[in-house]
Design an enzyme around this catalytic site. Structure first.
Site, PDB file in Angstrom:
ATOM      1  N   SER A 193     -15.070  73.589  -0.734  1.00  0.00           N
ATOM      2  CA  SER A 193     -14.397  74.327   0.324  1.00  0.00           C
ATOM      3  C   SER A 193     -14.090  75.770  -0.113  1.00  0.00           C
ATOM      4  CB  SER A 193     -13.139  73.566   0.740  1.00  0.00           C
ATOM      5  OG  SER A 193     -12.637  74.047   1.962  1.00  0.00           O
ATOM      6  N   ASP A 390     -19.896  68.257   8.518  1.00  0.00           N
ATOM      7  CA  ASP A 390     -18.770  69.194   8.417  1.00  0.00           C
ATOM      8  C   ASP A 390     -19.046  70.442   9.246  1.00  0.00           C
ATOM      9  OD1 ASP A 390     -16.440  70.507   7.474  1.00  0.00           O
ATOM     10  OD2 ASP A 390     -17.579  71.428   5.848  1.00  0.00           O
ATOM     11  N   CYS A 393     -17.080  74.336   6.907  1.00  0.00           N
ATOM     12  CA  CYS A 393     -17.949  75.007   5.919  1.00  0.00           C
ATOM     13  C   CYS A 393     -19.313  74.335   6.020  1.00  0.00           C
ATOM     14  CB  CYS A 393     -17.384  74.893   4.505  1.00  0.00           C
ATOM     15  SG  CYS A 393     -15.797  75.716   4.244  1.00  0.00           S
ATOM     16  N   HIS A 447     -16.745  66.885   5.165  1.00  0.00           N
ATOM     17  CA  HIS A 447     -16.360  67.964   4.253  1.00  0.00           C
ATOM     18  C   HIS A 447     -16.236  67.487   2.810  1.00  0.00           C
ATOM     19  CE1 HIS A 447     -14.676  71.956   3.564  1.00  0.00           C
ATOM     20  NE2 HIS A 447     -13.639  71.431   2.952  1.00  0.00           N
ATOM     21  N   GLU A 448     -15.632  66.322   2.614  1.00  0.00           N
ATOM     22  CA  GLU A 448     -15.434  65.773   1.274  1.00  0.00           C
ATOM     23  C   GLU A 448     -16.600  64.825   0.953  1.00  0.00           C
ATOM     24  OE1 GLU A 448     -11.476  64.151   0.871  1.00  0.00           O
ATOM     25  OE2 GLU A 448     -10.601  65.797   2.022  1.00  0.00           O
TER      26      GLU A 448
END
Length: 473
Positions: A193, A390, A393, A447-448
Protein backbone atom coordinates in the site's frame (compact mmCIF):
# COMPACT_ATOMS: atom_id res chain seq x y z
CA UNK A 1 9.14 11.95 35.69
CA UNK A 2 8.32 12.52 32.05
CA UNK A 3 11.37 13.23 29.89
CA UNK A 4 10.86 15.85 27.18
CA UNK A 5 13.48 15.79 24.46
CA UNK A 6 14.79 19.15 23.28
CA UNK A 7 14.66 19.95 19.54
CA UNK A 8 18.46 19.93 19.22
CA UNK A 9 18.60 16.46 20.78
CA UNK A 10 15.88 15.14 18.49
CA UNK A 11 17.82 16.41 15.50
CA UNK A 12 20.96 14.70 16.72
CA UNK A 13 19.15 11.41 17.19
CA UNK A 14 17.98 11.44 13.60
CA UNK A 15 21.09 12.86 11.96
CA UNK A 16 23.79 10.86 13.67
CA UNK A 17 25.25 9.50 16.86
CA UNK A 18 24.45 11.30 20.08
CA UNK A 19 27.59 12.66 21.74
CA UNK A 20 26.27 11.96 25.23
CA UNK A 21 25.55 8.33 24.42
CA UNK A 22 27.35 5.69 26.46
CA UNK A 23 30.67 4.63 25.00
CA UNK A 24 29.89 0.93 25.33
CA UNK A 25 26.77 -1.14 24.80
CA UNK A 26 25.16 -2.32 28.03
CA UNK A 27 22.44 -4.72 29.14
CA UNK A 28 20.16 -4.29 32.15
CA UNK A 29 16.57 -4.92 33.23
CA UNK A 30 13.75 -2.52 33.93
CA UNK A 31 10.12 -2.78 35.00
CA UNK A 32 7.64 -0.48 33.27
CA UNK A 33 3.89 -0.64 33.89
CA UNK A 34 4.32 -4.01 35.54
CA UNK A 35 6.28 -5.51 32.62
CA UNK A 36 9.90 -6.59 33.01
CA UNK A 37 12.13 -5.93 30.02
CA UNK A 38 15.68 -6.78 29.14
CA UNK A 39 17.17 -3.42 28.14
CA UNK A 40 19.91 -3.16 25.54
CA UNK A 41 21.53 0.29 25.39
CA UNK A 42 23.13 0.87 21.99
CA UNK A 43 26.13 3.18 22.18
CA UNK A 44 26.41 4.20 18.53
CA UNK A 45 22.85 5.44 18.09
CA UNK A 46 22.14 6.31 21.72
CA UNK A 47 18.90 4.35 21.75
CA UNK A 48 17.62 1.42 23.80
CA UNK A 49 15.83 -1.80 22.95
CA UNK A 50 13.40 -2.95 25.65
CA UNK A 51 12.58 -6.60 25.02
CA UNK A 52 10.45 -9.45 26.32
CA UNK A 53 11.32 -12.95 25.10
CA UNK A 54 9.06 -15.85 24.18
CA UNK A 55 5.70 -14.41 25.16
CA UNK A 56 3.89 -17.51 23.94
CA UNK A 57 1.60 -15.29 21.87
CA UNK A 58 0.96 -16.10 18.19
CA UNK A 59 4.00 -18.28 17.41
CA UNK A 60 3.63 -21.57 19.29
CA UNK A 61 5.83 -23.78 17.11
CA UNK A 62 8.18 -25.63 19.48
CA UNK A 63 11.71 -24.25 19.52
CA UNK A 64 10.91 -21.06 17.59
CA UNK A 65 11.92 -17.99 19.60
CA UNK A 66 10.21 -14.63 19.49
CA UNK A 67 11.02 -11.19 20.89
CA UNK A 68 8.83 -8.11 21.19
CA UNK A 69 9.09 -4.69 22.76
CA UNK A 70 10.26 -1.19 22.01
CA UNK A 71 12.99 0.87 20.50
CA UNK A 72 13.01 3.66 23.06
CA UNK A 73 14.56 7.11 23.00
CA UNK A 74 13.72 8.48 26.44
CA UNK A 75 10.15 8.03 27.62
CA UNK A 76 8.63 10.00 24.77
CA UNK A 77 9.67 8.07 21.66
CA UNK A 78 8.80 4.38 21.64
CA UNK A 79 8.62 2.27 18.47
CA UNK A 80 7.10 -1.20 18.85
CA UNK A 81 8.52 -4.28 17.12
CA UNK A 82 7.78 -8.00 17.11
CA UNK A 83 10.38 -10.48 15.90
CA UNK A 84 9.90 -14.15 15.05
CA UNK A 85 12.64 -16.62 14.25
CA UNK A 86 12.31 -18.72 11.14
CA UNK A 87 10.63 -22.07 11.64
CA UNK A 88 13.39 -23.67 9.56
CA UNK A 89 17.11 -23.08 9.95
CA UNK A 90 16.80 -19.80 11.91
CA UNK A 91 20.57 -19.63 12.33
CA UNK A 92 21.11 -19.37 8.58
CA UNK A 93 17.77 -18.01 7.29
CA UNK A 94 17.66 -14.39 6.06
CA UNK A 95 16.05 -11.50 7.93
CA UNK A 96 12.96 -9.70 6.58
CA UNK A 97 11.39 -6.50 7.89
CA UNK A 98 7.69 -5.86 7.19
CA UNK A 99 5.93 -2.50 7.11
CA UNK A 100 2.23 -1.89 6.54
CA UNK A 101 1.20 1.30 4.80
CA UNK A 102 -1.36 3.98 5.56
CA UNK A 103 0.47 6.23 5.96
CA UNK A 104 0.14 5.48 9.62
CA UNK A 105 -1.09 1.87 9.76
CA UNK A 106 0.23 -0.81 12.09
CA UNK A 107 2.31 -3.74 10.89
CA UNK A 108 0.20 -5.94 13.16
CA UNK A 109 -2.17 -5.96 10.17
CA UNK A 110 0.40 -7.88 8.16
CA UNK A 111 1.28 -10.05 11.12
CA UNK A 112 -2.26 -11.21 11.99
CA UNK A 113 -4.27 -10.74 8.79
CA UNK A 114 -1.70 -11.64 6.16
CA UNK A 115 1.50 -13.63 6.66
CA UNK A 116 2.44 -13.81 10.33
CA UNK A 117 2.92 -17.03 12.33
CA UNK A 118 -0.73 -17.05 13.43
CA UNK A 119 -4.11 -16.00 12.08
CA UNK A 120 -7.79 -16.06 13.02
CA UNK A 121 -9.96 -18.70 11.34
CA UNK A 122 -13.77 -19.05 11.25
CA UNK A 123 -14.41 -16.10 13.60
CA UNK A 124 -12.55 -17.71 16.46
CA UNK A 125 -11.39 -15.30 19.15
CA UNK A 126 -7.97 -16.86 19.61
CA UNK A 127 -5.39 -17.32 16.85
CA UNK A 128 -4.11 -20.56 15.41
CA UNK A 129 -0.90 -21.46 13.56
CA UNK A 130 -0.66 -20.11 10.02
CA UNK A 131 0.88 -22.80 7.76
CA UNK A 132 1.70 -20.14 5.14
CA UNK A 133 3.55 -17.83 7.48
CA UNK A 134 6.52 -16.06 5.95
CA UNK A 135 8.68 -17.17 8.86
CA UNK A 136 8.58 -20.52 7.11
CA UNK A 137 11.50 -19.18 5.05
CA UNK A 138 12.80 -16.13 6.90
CA UNK A 139 13.31 -14.56 10.29
CA UNK A 140 10.57 -11.89 10.40
CA UNK A 141 10.63 -8.45 12.01
CA UNK A 142 7.33 -6.50 12.16
CA UNK A 143 7.68 -2.79 12.95
CA UNK A 144 4.98 -0.30 14.00
CA UNK A 145 6.00 3.03 12.51
CA UNK A 146 5.85 5.98 12.69
CA UNK A 147 5.54 6.51 16.43
CA UNK A 148 1.88 6.77 17.43
CA UNK A 149 0.86 3.83 15.21
CA UNK A 150 -0.12 0.38 16.50
CA UNK A 151 1.57 -0.12 19.87
CA UNK A 152 4.15 2.61 19.23
CA UNK A 153 3.59 5.74 21.29
CA UNK A 154 5.03 9.06 22.34
CA UNK A 155 6.35 12.19 20.70
CA UNK A 156 6.29 11.82 16.92
CA UNK A 157 8.46 14.03 14.69
CA UNK A 158 7.74 12.06 11.50
CA UNK A 159 5.58 13.85 8.93
CA UNK A 160 6.76 12.31 5.66
CA UNK A 161 8.27 9.19 4.13
CA UNK A 162 11.71 10.80 4.08
CA UNK A 163 11.62 11.70 7.79
CA UNK A 164 10.43 8.18 8.68
CA UNK A 165 13.44 6.42 7.17
CA UNK A 166 16.12 7.41 9.75
CA UNK A 167 14.11 6.00 12.65
CA UNK A 168 13.67 2.68 10.87
CA UNK A 169 17.42 2.56 10.20
CA UNK A 170 18.18 3.23 13.87
CA UNK A 171 15.91 0.40 14.98
CA UNK A 172 17.69 -1.98 12.61
CA UNK A 173 21.07 -0.79 13.88
CA UNK A 174 20.09 -1.43 17.49
CA UNK A 175 18.58 -4.79 16.52
CA UNK A 176 21.81 -5.86 14.83
CA UNK A 177 23.88 -4.75 17.80
CA UNK A 178 21.78 -6.79 20.20
CA UNK A 179 21.45 -9.76 17.82
CA UNK A 180 24.83 -9.72 16.03
CA UNK A 181 24.19 -13.13 14.50
CA UNK A 182 21.97 -11.38 11.91
CA UNK A 183 24.53 -8.79 10.80
CA UNK A 184 25.90 -10.87 7.94
CA UNK A 185 22.54 -12.27 6.83
CA UNK A 186 20.70 -11.28 3.69
CA UNK A 187 18.17 -8.56 4.55
CA UNK A 188 14.82 -8.15 2.78
CA UNK A 189 12.34 -5.30 2.98
CA UNK A 190 8.67 -6.07 2.23
CA UNK A 191 5.72 -3.71 2.46
CA UNK A 192 2.37 -2.85 0.86
CA UNK A 193 0.00 0.00 0.00
CA UNK A 194 1.73 3.22 1.14
CA UNK A 195 4.75 0.97 1.06
CA UNK A 196 4.99 2.22 -2.53
CA UNK A 197 6.48 5.26 -0.78
CA UNK A 198 8.07 3.50 2.21
CA UNK A 199 9.73 0.67 0.30
CA UNK A 200 11.78 2.68 -2.22
CA UNK A 201 12.76 5.36 0.31
CA UNK A 202 13.67 3.00 3.16
CA UNK A 203 15.72 0.84 0.78
CA UNK A 204 17.45 3.89 -0.71
CA UNK A 205 18.19 5.29 2.76
CA UNK A 206 19.68 1.98 3.90
CA UNK A 207 21.90 1.92 0.82
CA UNK A 208 23.02 5.52 1.41
CA UNK A 209 23.88 4.72 5.03
CA UNK A 210 25.78 1.65 3.89
CA UNK A 211 27.84 3.83 1.56
CA UNK A 212 28.60 6.28 4.38
CA UNK A 213 29.66 3.43 6.65
CA UNK A 214 31.91 2.04 3.92
CA UNK A 215 33.68 5.40 3.52
CA UNK A 216 34.12 5.81 7.27
CA UNK A 217 31.93 8.92 7.57
CA UNK A 218 29.30 7.09 9.65
CA UNK A 219 29.50 4.55 12.44
CA UNK A 220 27.21 1.58 12.13
CA UNK A 221 26.61 -1.86 10.69
CA UNK A 222 26.18 -2.37 6.97
CA UNK A 223 22.74 -3.81 6.19
CA UNK A 224 23.03 -6.45 3.48
CA UNK A 225 19.87 -5.45 1.59
CA UNK A 226 19.22 -7.99 -1.18
CA UNK A 227 15.53 -7.63 -2.03
CA UNK A 228 12.50 -5.35 -1.91
CA UNK A 229 8.88 -6.42 -2.32
CA UNK A 230 5.84 -4.13 -2.54
CA UNK A 231 2.29 -5.35 -3.11
CA UNK A 232 -0.54 -3.02 -4.15
CA UNK A 233 1.71 -0.02 -3.62
CA UNK A 234 1.07 3.71 -4.08
CA UNK A 235 4.14 4.99 -5.94
CA UNK A 236 3.25 7.82 -8.28
CA UNK A 237 0.00 9.80 -8.30
CA UNK A 238 0.38 11.07 -11.85
CA UNK A 239 0.22 7.48 -13.09
CA UNK A 240 -2.07 5.92 -10.52
CA UNK A 241 -4.78 8.59 -10.34
CA UNK A 242 -5.58 7.79 -13.97
CA UNK A 243 -5.81 4.09 -13.16
CA UNK A 244 -8.62 4.84 -10.70
CA UNK A 245 -10.71 5.67 -13.75
CA UNK A 246 -9.56 2.88 -16.05
CA UNK A 247 -9.95 0.18 -13.38
CA UNK A 248 -13.38 1.46 -12.35
CA UNK A 249 -14.48 1.29 -15.98
CA UNK A 250 -12.93 -2.07 -16.84
CA UNK A 251 -11.80 -4.68 -14.32
CA UNK A 252 -12.27 -8.47 -14.05
CA UNK A 253 -15.10 -8.34 -11.51
CA UNK A 254 -17.62 -5.50 -11.81
CA UNK A 255 -17.97 -2.26 -13.72
CA UNK A 256 -17.98 0.57 -11.18
CA UNK A 257 -18.68 3.51 -13.53
CA UNK A 258 -20.08 3.87 -17.05
CA UNK A 259 -18.30 5.21 -20.11
CA UNK A 260 -19.78 8.72 -19.92
CA UNK A 261 -18.68 9.09 -16.29
CA UNK A 262 -15.22 7.83 -17.20
CA UNK A 263 -14.96 10.43 -19.99
CA UNK A 264 -15.72 13.18 -17.45
CA UNK A 265 -13.12 11.86 -15.02
CA UNK A 266 -10.49 11.55 -17.76
CA UNK A 267 -11.15 15.19 -18.68
CA UNK A 268 -10.77 16.31 -15.06
CA UNK A 269 -7.62 14.23 -14.71
CA UNK A 270 -5.97 15.87 -17.74
CA UNK A 271 -7.28 19.38 -17.07
CA UNK A 272 -6.95 19.75 -13.30
CA UNK A 273 -5.42 16.75 -11.50
CA UNK A 274 -2.37 16.19 -13.70
CA UNK A 275 -1.33 19.89 -13.80
CA UNK A 276 -1.62 20.07 -10.01
CA UNK A 277 0.59 17.00 -9.68
CA UNK A 278 3.04 18.61 -12.12
CA UNK A 279 3.23 21.64 -9.82
CA UNK A 280 3.93 19.33 -6.89
CA UNK A 281 6.78 17.74 -8.83
CA UNK A 282 8.25 21.06 -10.01
CA UNK A 283 7.89 23.20 -6.88
CA UNK A 284 8.01 20.34 -4.34
CA UNK A 285 6.47 22.50 -1.61
CA UNK A 286 4.10 21.20 1.05
CA UNK A 287 1.41 23.56 -0.25
CA UNK A 288 1.71 22.56 -3.90
CA UNK A 289 1.69 18.86 -3.09
CA UNK A 290 -1.22 19.16 -0.63
CA UNK A 291 -3.24 21.07 -3.23
CA UNK A 292 -2.51 18.33 -5.76
CA UNK A 293 -3.76 15.61 -3.40
CA UNK A 294 -6.93 17.55 -2.63
CA UNK A 295 -7.59 18.37 -6.30
CA UNK A 296 -7.33 14.78 -7.46
CA UNK A 297 -9.36 13.50 -4.52
CA UNK A 298 -12.16 16.02 -5.08
CA UNK A 299 -12.45 15.44 -8.83
CA UNK A 300 -11.62 11.75 -9.25
CA UNK A 301 -11.27 9.63 -6.12
CA UNK A 302 -14.26 10.83 -4.09
CA UNK A 303 -16.78 10.87 -6.98
CA UNK A 304 -15.81 7.34 -8.06
CA UNK A 305 -16.01 6.17 -4.45
CA UNK A 306 -19.59 7.47 -4.25
CA UNK A 307 -20.63 5.62 -7.41
CA UNK A 308 -21.96 2.54 -5.62
CA UNK A 309 -21.76 0.06 -2.75
CA UNK A 310 -18.39 -1.62 -3.20
CA UNK A 311 -15.27 -2.08 -1.12
CA UNK A 312 -12.21 -0.08 -2.18
CA UNK A 313 -9.91 -2.92 -1.06
CA UNK A 314 -11.88 -5.68 -2.78
CA UNK A 315 -14.45 -4.61 -5.40
CA UNK A 316 -16.10 -8.03 -5.36
CA UNK A 317 -17.83 -7.19 -2.09
CA UNK A 318 -19.89 -4.37 -0.55
CA UNK A 319 -18.30 -1.48 1.32
CA UNK A 320 -18.91 -3.10 4.73
CA UNK A 321 -17.23 -6.38 3.74
CA UNK A 322 -15.97 -7.96 7.00
CA UNK A 323 -12.91 -9.56 5.42
CA UNK A 324 -10.11 -9.75 6.30
CA UNK A 325 -11.66 -10.11 9.76
CA UNK A 326 -10.76 -7.57 12.44
CA UNK A 327 -10.76 -10.25 15.16
CA UNK A 328 -7.09 -9.62 15.85
CA UNK A 329 -7.86 -6.02 16.88
CA UNK A 330 -9.90 -7.06 19.91
CA UNK A 331 -7.31 -9.70 20.72
CA UNK A 332 -4.57 -7.07 20.94
CA UNK A 333 -6.70 -4.99 23.31
CA UNK A 334 -6.66 -7.85 25.84
CA UNK A 335 -4.52 -6.77 28.81
CA UNK A 336 -3.08 -10.25 29.29
CA UNK A 337 -1.91 -10.35 25.68
CA UNK A 338 -0.54 -6.83 25.89
CA UNK A 339 1.45 -7.56 29.02
CA UNK A 340 2.82 -10.82 27.58
CA UNK A 341 4.24 -9.11 24.47
CA UNK A 342 5.46 -6.05 26.38
CA UNK A 343 2.98 -3.61 24.85
CA UNK A 344 2.32 -0.61 27.10
CA UNK A 345 -0.06 1.48 25.01
CA UNK A 346 -3.55 0.85 23.66
CA UNK A 347 -3.43 -0.59 20.16
CA UNK A 348 -4.35 1.86 17.38
CA UNK A 349 -4.58 0.24 13.93
CA UNK A 350 -4.52 3.35 11.69
CA UNK A 351 -4.73 6.50 13.83
CA UNK A 352 -5.75 9.64 11.94
CA UNK A 353 -3.10 11.81 13.57
CA UNK A 354 -0.26 10.01 11.81
CA UNK A 355 -2.04 10.20 8.45
CA UNK A 356 -2.81 13.88 8.91
CA UNK A 357 0.86 14.72 9.46
CA UNK A 358 1.77 13.14 6.13
CA UNK A 359 -1.15 14.90 4.44
CA UNK A 360 -0.02 18.34 5.64
CA UNK A 361 3.34 17.93 3.91
CA UNK A 362 1.74 16.72 0.70
CA UNK A 363 3.59 13.43 1.01
CA UNK A 364 0.79 11.48 -0.65
CA UNK A 365 1.32 13.31 -3.96
CA UNK A 366 5.09 13.05 -4.01
CA UNK A 367 6.39 10.50 -6.49
CA UNK A 368 8.82 7.76 -5.48
CA UNK A 369 9.16 6.36 -8.99
CA UNK A 370 12.64 7.83 -9.42
CA UNK A 371 13.72 6.43 -6.06
CA UNK A 372 12.31 3.03 -7.00
CA UNK A 373 14.24 3.17 -10.27
CA UNK A 374 17.45 4.00 -8.41
CA UNK A 375 16.97 1.04 -6.06
CA UNK A 376 16.35 -1.34 -8.96
CA UNK A 377 19.41 0.05 -10.74
CA UNK A 378 21.46 -0.85 -7.65
CA UNK A 379 20.98 -4.51 -8.54
CA UNK A 380 18.89 -5.84 -5.66
CA UNK A 381 15.93 -8.04 -6.55
CA UNK A 382 12.63 -6.15 -6.61
CA UNK A 383 9.09 -7.54 -6.86
CA UNK A 384 6.17 -5.21 -7.59
CA UNK A 385 2.94 -7.17 -7.28
CA UNK A 386 -0.78 -6.58 -6.89
CA UNK A 387 -4.01 -8.39 -6.17
CA UNK A 388 -6.38 -7.66 -9.06
CA UNK A 389 -9.58 -7.16 -7.00
CA UNK A 390 -8.18 -4.08 -5.24
CA UNK A 391 -9.23 -0.59 -6.42
CA UNK A 392 -7.36 1.71 -4.02
CA UNK A 393 -3.92 0.67 -5.35
CA UNK A 394 -5.12 -1.33 -8.31
CA UNK A 395 -3.08 -3.64 -10.48
CA UNK A 396 -3.49 -1.48 -13.62
CA UNK A 397 -1.79 1.50 -11.98
CA UNK A 398 0.87 -0.68 -10.37
CA UNK A 399 1.56 -2.31 -13.75
CA UNK A 400 1.88 1.11 -15.40
CA UNK A 401 4.34 2.13 -12.68
CA UNK A 402 6.36 -1.05 -13.26
CA UNK A 403 6.55 -0.34 -16.98
CA UNK A 404 7.75 3.21 -16.25
CA UNK A 405 10.68 2.13 -14.06
CA UNK A 406 14.00 3.22 -15.52
CA UNK A 407 16.68 0.53 -15.41
CA UNK A 408 18.95 -1.13 -17.98
CA UNK A 409 16.26 -3.65 -18.92
CA UNK A 410 13.43 -1.12 -19.18
CA UNK A 411 12.71 -1.51 -22.91
CA UNK A 412 12.81 -5.31 -22.72
CA UNK A 413 10.60 -5.26 -19.63
CA UNK A 414 8.11 -2.81 -21.14
CA UNK A 415 7.75 -4.85 -24.33
CA UNK A 416 7.60 -8.27 -22.66
CA UNK A 417 4.13 -9.88 -22.41
CA UNK A 418 2.72 -11.23 -19.18
CA UNK A 419 2.94 -15.00 -18.74
CA UNK A 420 0.86 -17.30 -16.51
CA UNK A 421 2.17 -17.61 -12.97
CA UNK A 422 1.42 -21.06 -11.58
CA UNK A 423 1.65 -22.56 -8.12
CA UNK A 424 1.97 -26.35 -8.24
CA UNK A 425 0.60 -26.24 -11.78
CA UNK A 426 -2.42 -24.04 -10.99
CA UNK A 427 -2.57 -20.63 -12.67
CA UNK A 428 -2.76 -17.97 -9.96
CA UNK A 429 -1.72 -14.84 -11.83
CA UNK A 430 0.34 -13.27 -14.61
CA UNK A 431 3.95 -12.14 -14.42
CA UNK A 432 7.08 -11.00 -16.18
CA UNK A 433 10.70 -10.66 -15.06
CA UNK A 434 13.73 -9.01 -16.60
CA UNK A 435 17.01 -9.16 -14.74
CA UNK A 436 16.46 -8.29 -11.09
CA UNK A 437 12.98 -6.79 -11.60
CA UNK A 438 9.66 -8.69 -11.53
CA UNK A 439 5.98 -7.81 -11.76
CA UNK A 440 3.13 -10.09 -10.67
CA UNK A 441 -0.64 -9.72 -10.98
CA UNK A 442 -2.41 -12.05 -8.53
CA UNK A 443 -5.88 -13.32 -9.45
CA UNK A 444 -8.78 -13.26 -7.00
CA UNK A 445 -6.91 -11.18 -4.42
CA UNK A 446 -7.79 -7.91 -2.76
CA UNK A 447 -5.48 -5.31 -1.26
CA UNK A 448 -3.87 -7.65 1.28
CA UNK A 449 -2.65 -10.29 -1.17
CA UNK A 450 -1.30 -12.84 1.37
CA UNK A 451 -4.72 -13.01 3.06
CA UNK A 452 -6.54 -13.93 -0.15
CA UNK A 453 -3.85 -16.06 -1.79
CA UNK A 454 -1.49 -17.20 1.00
CA UNK A 455 0.17 -20.03 -0.94
CA UNK A 456 0.87 -17.81 -3.95
CA UNK A 457 2.20 -15.04 -1.74
CA UNK A 458 4.48 -17.43 0.13
CA UNK A 459 5.88 -18.83 -3.12
CA UNK A 460 6.59 -15.37 -4.58
CA UNK A 461 8.13 -14.19 -1.30
CA UNK A 462 10.41 -17.23 -1.07
CA UNK A 463 11.57 -16.84 -4.67
CA UNK A 464 12.44 -13.17 -4.30
CA UNK A 465 14.33 -13.49 -1.00
CA UNK A 466 16.36 -16.27 -2.62
CA UNK A 467 17.22 -13.66 -5.29
CA UNK A 468 15.84 -15.84 -8.07
CA UNK A 469 13.22 -13.56 -9.55
CA UNK A 470 9.79 -15.19 -9.75
CA UNK A 471 8.81 -18.23 -11.80
CA UNK A 472 6.02 -20.76 -12.12
CA UNK A 473 6.04 -24.07 -10.30
Amino acid sequence: MKIVLKPWLLAALVAGAVQAAPQKDSISTVVKRGIEYTVFNHAVTGVALEIVKNSGICETTPGVNQYSGYLSVGEDMNMFFWFFESRHDPHTAPLTAWFNGGPGCSSMIGLFQEHGPCHFVDNKTTPSINPYSWNTHSNMLYIDQPIGVGFSYGYDTVNSTVTAAPFVWKLLQAFYAHFPEYESRDFNLFTESYGGHYGPEFAHYIQAQNAAIDTGTLRGETINLVSLGINNGWFDSSIQEKSYISYALDNPYRQLINASAAAKYYYDYETFCLPALHNCSVFATDTACSIAADTCADLIEDPILSSGDWNVYDVRYPADDPYPPETYHDYLLNETVMKAIGARSTYAECPEEAYDKFATTGDLSRSFLTTLSTVIQSGIHVLIWAGDADWICNWIGVYDVANAVQFPGQREFHDAPLHPYTVDGVEMGMFKSVGNFSFLRVFEAGHEVPYYQPETALQAFAQIIRQEGIYST
